[in-house]
Motif scaffolding. Structure first.
Motif, PDB file in Angstrom:
ATOM      1  N   GLN A   1       0.815  -1.213   0.000  1.00 21.72           N
ATOM      2  CA  GLN A   1       0.000   0.000   0.000  1.00 21.72           C
ATOM      3  C   GLN A   1       0.857   1.275   0.000  1.00 21.72           C
ATOM      4  O   GLN A   1       0.463   2.289   0.569  1.00 21.72           O
ATOM      5  N   ILE A   2       2.005   1.184  -0.638  1.00 17.58           N
ATOM      6  CA  ILE A   2       2.848   2.368  -0.849  1.00 17.58           C
ATOM      7  C   ILE A   2       2.428   2.949  -2.191  1.00 17.58           C
ATOM      8  O   ILE A   2       2.579   2.303  -3.221  1.00 17.58           O
ATOM      9  N   GLN A   3       1.887   4.136  -2.201  1.00 18.95           N
ATOM     10  CA  GLN A   3       1.403   4.745  -3.442  1.00 18.95           C
ATOM     11  C   GLN A   3       2.279   5.922  -3.852  1.00 18.95           C
ATOM     12  O   GLN A   3       1.821   7.037  -3.997  1.00 18.95           O
ATOM     13  N   GLU A   4       3.539   5.662  -4.028  1.00 20.59           N
ATOM     14  CA  GLU A   4       4.488   6.688  -4.427  1.00 20.59           C
ATOM     15  C   GLU A   4       4.701   6.586  -5.942  1.00 20.59           C
ATOM     16  O   GLU A   4       5.167   5.561  -6.436  1.00 20.59           O
ATOM     17  N   PRO A   5       4.340   7.631  -6.709  1.00 20.95           N
ATOM     18  CA  PRO A   5       4.458   7.530  -8.173  1.00 20.95           C
ATOM     19  C   PRO A   5       5.897   7.392  -8.671  1.00 20.95           C
ATOM     20  O   PRO A   5       6.134   6.763  -9.696  1.00 20.95           O
ATOM     21  N   THR A   6       6.849   7.950  -7.965  1.00 22.92           N
ATOM     22  CA  THR A   6       8.232   7.865  -8.425  1.00 22.92           C
ATOM     23  C   THR A   6       8.844   6.498  -8.159  1.00 22.92           C
ATOM     24  O   THR A   6       9.894   6.184  -8.727  1.00 22.92           O
ATOM     25  N   LEU A   7       8.195   5.695  -7.346  1.00 20.96           N
ATOM     26  CA  LEU A   7       8.720   4.362  -7.034  1.00 20.96           C
ATOM     27  C   LEU A   7       8.772   3.477  -8.273  1.00 20.96           C
ATOM     28  O   LEU A   7       9.674   2.656  -8.409  1.00 20.96           O
ATOM     29  N   SER A   8       7.867   3.665  -9.200  1.00 20.86           N
ATOM     30  CA  SER A   8       7.870   2.819 -10.396  1.00 20.86           C
ATOM     31  C   SER A   8       8.778   3.365 -11.487  1.00 20.86           C
ATOM     32  O   SER A   8       9.222   2.612 -12.355  1.00 20.86           O
ATOM     33  N   PHE A   9       9.068   4.652 -11.462  1.00 21.31           N
ATOM     34  CA  PHE A   9       9.834   5.255 -12.553  1.00 21.31           C
ATOM     35  C   PHE A   9      11.306   4.842 -12.547  1.00 21.31           C
ATOM     36  O   PHE A   9      11.845   4.434 -13.572  1.00 21.31           O
ATOM     37  N   VAL A  10      11.953   4.943 -11.429  1.00 17.60           N
ATOM     38  CA  VAL A  10      13.402   4.685 -11.362  1.00 17.60           C
ATOM     39  C   VAL A  10      13.742   3.220 -11.674  1.00 17.60           C
ATOM     40  O   VAL A  10      14.627   2.961 -12.498  1.00 17.60           O
ATOM     41  N   PRO A  11      13.065   2.241 -11.072  1.00 17.74           N
ATOM     42  CA  PRO A  11      13.404   0.851 -11.439  1.00 17.74           C
ATOM     43  C   PRO A  11      13.126   0.532 -12.905  1.00 17.74           C
ATOM     44  O   PRO A  11      13.885  -0.194 -13.535  1.00 17.74           O
ATOM     45  N   LYS A  12      12.046   1.104 -13.465  1.00 18.70           N
ATOM     46  CA  LYS A  12      11.773   0.877 -14.880  1.00 18.70           C
ATOM     47  C   LYS A  12      12.867   1.487 -15.752  1.00 18.70           C
ATOM     48  O   LYS A  12      13.288   0.874 -16.731  1.00 18.70           O
ATOM     49  N   MET A  13      13.312   2.671 -15.380  1.00 20.50           N
ATOM     50  CA  MET A  13      14.360   3.327 -16.146  1.00 20.50           C
ATOM     51  C   MET A  13      15.653   2.506 -16.099  1.00 20.50           C
ATOM     52  O   MET A  13      16.332   2.325 -17.124  1.00 20.50           O
ATOM     53  N   ILE A  14      15.987   1.992 -14.936  1.00 17.71           N
ATOM     54  CA  ILE A  14      17.197   1.172 -14.794  1.00 17.71           C
ATOM     55  C   ILE A  14      17.059  -0.128 -15.585  1.00 17.71           C
ATOM     56  O   ILE A  14      17.989  -0.554 -16.288  1.00 17.71           O
ATOM     57  N   ALA A  15      15.886  -0.767 -15.499  1.00 19.48           N
ATOM     58  CA  ALA A  15      15.667  -2.028 -16.211  1.00 19.48           C
ATOM     59  C   ALA A  15      15.712  -1.827 -17.722  1.00 19.48           C
ATOM     60  O   ALA A  15      16.275  -2.650 -18.455  1.00 19.48           O
ATOM     61  N   VAL A  16      15.142  -0.737 -18.207  1.00 29.12           N
ATOM     62  CA  VAL A  16      15.176  -0.461 -19.644  1.00 29.12           C
ATOM     63  C   VAL A  16      16.604  -0.173 -20.090  1.00 29.12           C
ATOM     64  O   VAL A  16      17.027  -0.613 -21.170  1.00 29.12           O
TER      65      VAL A  16
END
Length: 91
Positions: free
Chosen positions: A43-58
């Motif tokens: 239940q952590i609803q931080e929008p930036t939490l998904s951006f950084v790992p996706k950027m690193i994975a891409v």
């Protein structure tokens, strides 16, 4: 150049585009899905939490598959240039 030639080139172009985009898009999709599951579970609803790992994975996916992507694009371009005389009606 006939309509069939144009259709064939367009089909090949779309297939190559899908092939070279697939590793990056699938990586972003899978990482985004995993992070969404994590956010839903904690239940952590931080929008930036998904951006950084996706950027690193891409970025990692680009490093891993970049050589293959470049080879596919060069191969398609060479094939297209080699078929230009036939397409223009000269053999």
């Amino acid at each position: 150049m006939s309509d069939a030639d144009v259709t064939e080139i367009a089909t090949q172009t779309m297939l190559v585009a899908a092939k070279v985009a697939a590793p990056i898009l699938l990586t972003a999709l899978l990482v985004g899905f995993m992070i969404s599951l994590f956010q839903a579970a904690t239940q952590i609803q931080e929008p930036t939490l998904s951006f950084v790992p996706k950027m690193i994975a891409v970025a990692i996916a680009l490093l891993v598959t970049g050589n293959w992507v470049l080879a596919e694009l060069v191969s398609f371009t060479e094939h297209l240039f080699e078929s230009l005389p036939r397409l223009l009606g000269r053999s």
